[in-house]
Design a protein around this motif. Structure first.
Motif: not given
Length: 140
Positions: A32, A98-99
């Motif tokens: 990311w 984030i994921n």
């Protein structure tokens, strides 16, 4: 407690972390972008990338300053223990957000070990400095 050492520790920790994040992104150790948060906020999407990195630096400076103050209260514990615990928990939470993983196990499998290592190094620096500075101020 809030003195020159406090600001310098937070400042250099934030600088090291920003540079490390850029290197980790450059060599694809993280999947990311550290400044990818700007895509979600329309006000920041058109801003130059150096300003986004600067804003990330300011955010990390504030986070590290708060952690410095919080860790300084843990002066009876060796600095390595809170640094490792906070870095592991912090990276798990960061990767989870984030994921957008559905399970904690998927989050743990997607953790970047180099990011965890850099975070542990930075937090060990902060914890060591905070605890040493607290003990030093107690002796004076």
């Amino acid at each position: 407690m809030i003195d020159r050492t406090f600001f310098l520790t937070s400042f250099f920790s934030a600088i090291f972390m920003v540079i490390s994040l850029k290197i980790l992104e450059l060599f694809d150790f993280i999947k990311w972008s550290p400044i990818g948060w700007a895509k979600n906020w329309s006000a920041f999407s058109a801003i130059h990338y150096t300003i986004k990195w600067g804003m990330l630096f300011i955010a990390l400076f504030i986070v590290f300053a708060v952690l410095y103050i919080l860790i300084s209260f843990l002066d009876s514990i060796p600095p390595s223990i809170p640094a490792i615990i906070i870095s592991i928990l912090g990276i798990i939470v960061l990767e989870w957000f984030i994921n957008h993983s559905t399970t904690p196990w998927a989050t743990i499998q997607s953790i970047s070990i180099p990011l965890l290592s850099v975070t542990a190094i930075v937090l060990r620096f902060i914890a060591g400095t905070a605890i040493f500075n607290k003990e030093l101020s107690r002796k004076v």
